[in-house]
Every structure is written in structure tokens, then in C-alpha cells.
Design a protein around this motif. Structure first.
Motif, PDB file in Angstrom:
ATOM      1  N   ALA A  26      -0.223   1.621 -14.877  1.00 47.63           N
ATOM      2  CA  ALA A  26       0.628   0.531 -15.363  1.00 47.63           C
ATOM      3  C   ALA A  26       1.187  -0.304 -14.214  1.00 47.63           C
ATOM      4  O   ALA A  26       1.617  -1.439 -14.432  1.00 47.63           O
ATOM      5  CB  ALA A  26       1.763   1.084 -16.226  1.00 47.63           C
ATOM      6  N   SER A  27       1.138   0.195 -12.990  1.00 44.57           N
ATOM      7  CA  SER A  27       1.567  -0.607 -11.830  1.00 44.57           C
ATOM      8  C   SER A  27       0.691  -1.850 -11.683  1.00 44.57           C
ATOM      9  O   SER A  27       1.175  -2.910 -11.286  1.00 44.57           O
ATOM     10  CB  SER A  27       1.512   0.214 -10.541  1.00 44.57           C
ATOM     11  N   ASP A  57      -3.402  -3.102  -1.299  1.00 37.73           N
ATOM     12  CA  ASP A  57      -3.246  -4.521  -1.595  1.00 37.73           C
ATOM     13  C   ASP A  57      -3.283  -4.740  -3.112  1.00 37.73           C
ATOM     14  O   ASP A  57      -2.400  -4.298  -3.808  1.00 37.73           O
ATOM     15  CB  ASP A  57      -4.276  -5.374  -0.855  1.00 37.73           C
ATOM     16  N   ASP A  58      -4.322  -5.376  -3.620  1.00 39.58           N
ATOM     17  CA  ASP A  58      -4.417  -5.700  -5.045  1.00 39.58           C
ATOM     18  C   ASP A  58      -5.224  -4.677  -5.841  1.00 39.58           C
ATOM     19  O   ASP A  58      -5.502  -4.888  -7.013  1.00 39.58           O
ATOM     20  CB  ASP A  58      -5.034  -7.084  -5.225  1.00 39.58           C
ATOM     21  N   LEU A  59      -5.617  -3.579  -5.218  1.00 40.67           N
ATOM     22  CA  LEU A  59      -6.421  -2.551  -5.858  1.00 40.67           C
ATOM     23  C   LEU A  59      -5.557  -1.318  -6.136  1.00 40.67           C
ATOM     24  O   LEU A  59      -4.885  -0.797  -5.244  1.00 40.67           O
ATOM     25  CB  LEU A  59      -7.596  -2.170  -4.958  1.00 40.67           C
ATOM     26  N   PHE A  60      -5.574  -0.858  -7.389  1.00 44.03           N
ATOM     27  CA  PHE A  60      -4.811   0.312  -7.824  1.00 44.03           C
ATOM     28  C   PHE A  60      -5.807   1.387  -8.239  1.00 44.03           C
ATOM     29  O   PHE A  60      -6.720   1.117  -9.039  1.00 44.03           O
ATOM     30  CB  PHE A  60      -3.897  -0.047  -8.989  1.00 44.03           C
ATOM     31  N   LEU A  85      -6.231  -9.810  -9.821  1.00 39.96           N
ATOM     32  CA  LEU A  85      -6.600 -11.070  -9.178  1.00 39.96           C
ATOM     33  C   LEU A  85      -5.373 -11.965  -9.016  1.00 39.96           C
ATOM     34  O   LEU A  85      -4.322 -11.711  -9.608  1.00 39.96           O
ATOM     35  CB  LEU A  85      -7.690 -11.770  -9.980  1.00 39.96           C
ATOM     36  N   ALA A  86      -5.507 -13.023  -8.239  1.00 37.92           N
ATOM     37  CA  ALA A  86      -4.379 -13.906  -7.919  1.00 37.92           C
ATOM     38  C   ALA A  86      -3.726 -14.518  -9.158  1.00 37.92           C
ATOM     39  O   ALA A  86      -2.524 -14.760  -9.171  1.00 37.92           O
ATOM     40  CB  ALA A  86      -4.841 -15.013  -6.976  1.00 37.92           C
ATOM     41  N   SER A 110       0.842  -1.194   0.000  1.00 37.84           N
ATOM     42  CA  SER A 110       0.000   0.000   0.000  1.00 37.84           C
ATOM     43  C   SER A 110       0.880   1.248   0.000  1.00 37.84           C
ATOM     44  O   SER A 110       1.986   1.247   0.547  1.00 37.84           O
ATOM     45  CB  SER A 110      -0.951   0.005   1.200  1.00 37.84           C
ATOM     46  N   TYR A 111       0.361   2.271  -0.670  1.00 29.31           N
ATOM     47  CA  TYR A 111       1.015   3.572  -0.717  1.00 29.31           C
ATOM     48  C   TYR A 111       0.011   4.586  -1.241  1.00 29.31           C
ATOM     49  O   TYR A 111      -1.038   4.225  -1.786  1.00 29.31           O
ATOM     50  CB  TYR A 111       2.263   3.561  -1.603  1.00 29.31           C
TER      51      TYR A 111
END
Length: 192
Positions: free
Chosen positions: A109-110, A59-62, A82-83, A37-38
Motif C-alpha cells: 500500500a506504500s 526510489d519509485d519501485l516497491f 510512475l511520475a 529507499s529503505y
């Protein structure tokens, strides 16, 4: 940030000075050690105004928010990885199609980098370069699935957030890029 990740991040970055050059780093190893996270904020110059941009990872959300002058409604776009490396839009900006299957570029793009990492795609090596007072790693966009790119995304070496784009022909920072002087980074305290 998980404590182990903080140690890895610090160990992977050489002490850069103004005239220093950095050795190429393994992108997969570097990307897998970025914080979960950032929050990065900064300004992007437009011809008639400065656009305030906020880039966030949870986490997995940008998430990216911004792109409009202060008096206008800010645009929001959010992508979940997703995983298995599949990308799923969670929030799509008004008047934009998010169901076309294209790989996110620009500041998002991350998410594409994390997706490529999870898919096991070869990411190769890249050399950190200075961007204002920070250092970025510019990765050829094809490595993260962007078709026929003109610009390559440049990722902050500490967070993994895209701060800038580098033009293929000129080698200059171009396109959707935060003004280097405006970049501010907030990271949550390390997890116990």
C-alpha cells in the motif's frame, strides 16, 4: 535518504513516550518527506509457521518478498510508481493476476500512497498510534484508492513502509501485519 528529507522526517515526529498521544499530521506533507529507499524486514505469524517478510523501496519501485515457510520458494511482487501516479507491476508472483488494475493493498500500500500523492488526491490528516516500539499512521484505505476496504494500512512514521493493517470494525491490528517485536529497519546512508 536525501539530507533535506532526513531533516524533515525528524522535524515532523514528536517525541513519543509510552503514554503520549500524537497530534494528527497532514498525510500529504508527511508522505512527501519519506525516504526514497529503505529495507524493512520482519515476521508474520501464520497458523503453522512464521513467514519472513522483506519490504523494500528503491526510489519509485516497491518490492515485497516472503510469505512462505523457510523450506518453500518465497514470493516476490514489485510495483513501480510512475511520475503521473500510474502503477505498473514489474514482478508478479506466480499464480497471481497483476493486470486487473486493482490498487495494491497490504504491505504494498506504500506504492498506492505515493501514487495518490502524485495524482494530487486529498489525503487529509491522521493520528500516529503506537505499534510495538514504533509508531504508525493508519490511513483510511479509500484515500489511496482501495475499494470497499475492511482493513486500513498502517505506515511506519519513519520510513513510510506498511507494517500493519487495522480492522475497521474492531480497531485492532489484523490481517497482513508484521509482528511488532520482529520489525528491523535498514536505511542507506544519507546522500551527499
Amino acid at each position: 535518504m536525501r539530507p533535506r528529507r532526513a531533516l524533515l522526517a525528524a522535524a515532523m515526529l514528536p517525541a513519543f513516550g509510552p503514554a503520549a498521544t500524537a497530534a494528527p499530521i497532514d498525510i500529504a506533507a508527511w508522505a512527501s518527506s519519506r525516504p526514497w529507499s529503505y529495507h524493512v524486514s520482519g515476521d508474520k505469524n501464520e497458523p503453522a509457521y512464521l513467514a519472513a517478510i522483506d519490504i523494500e523501496r528503491k526510489d519509485d519501485l516497491f518490492i515485497i518478498e516472503g510469505g512462505a515457510p523457510a523450506w518453500a520458494e518465497r514470493s516476490v511482487e514489485a510495483i513501480e510508481v510512475l511520475a503521473d501516479g500510474t502503477l505498473r507491476h514489474r514482478v508478479c508472483p506466480k499464480a497471481m493476476r497483476c493486470d486487473d488494475g486493482s490498487v495494491p493493498s497490504g504491505f504494498l500500500a506504500s506504492a498506492a500512497l505515493l501514487a495518490a500523492l502524485r495524482e494530487g488526491r486529498p489525503l487529509g490528516k491522521a493520528e500516529p498510534v503506537p505499534y510495538g516500539e514504533r509508531w504508525v499512521v493508519c490511513i483510511p484505505a479509500e484515500r489511496i484508492g482501495i475499494a470497499e476496504p475492511i482493513l486500513d494500512p498502517c505506515f511506519d512514521t519513519l520510513t513510510g513502509a506498511v507494517l500493519a493493517q487495522r480492522h475497521r470494525a474492531s480497531g485492532r491490528f489484523d490481517g497482513p501485519s508484521l509482528d511488532p517485536w520482529s520489525v528491523r529497519v535498514r536505511q542507506p546512508a544519507a546522500e551527499p
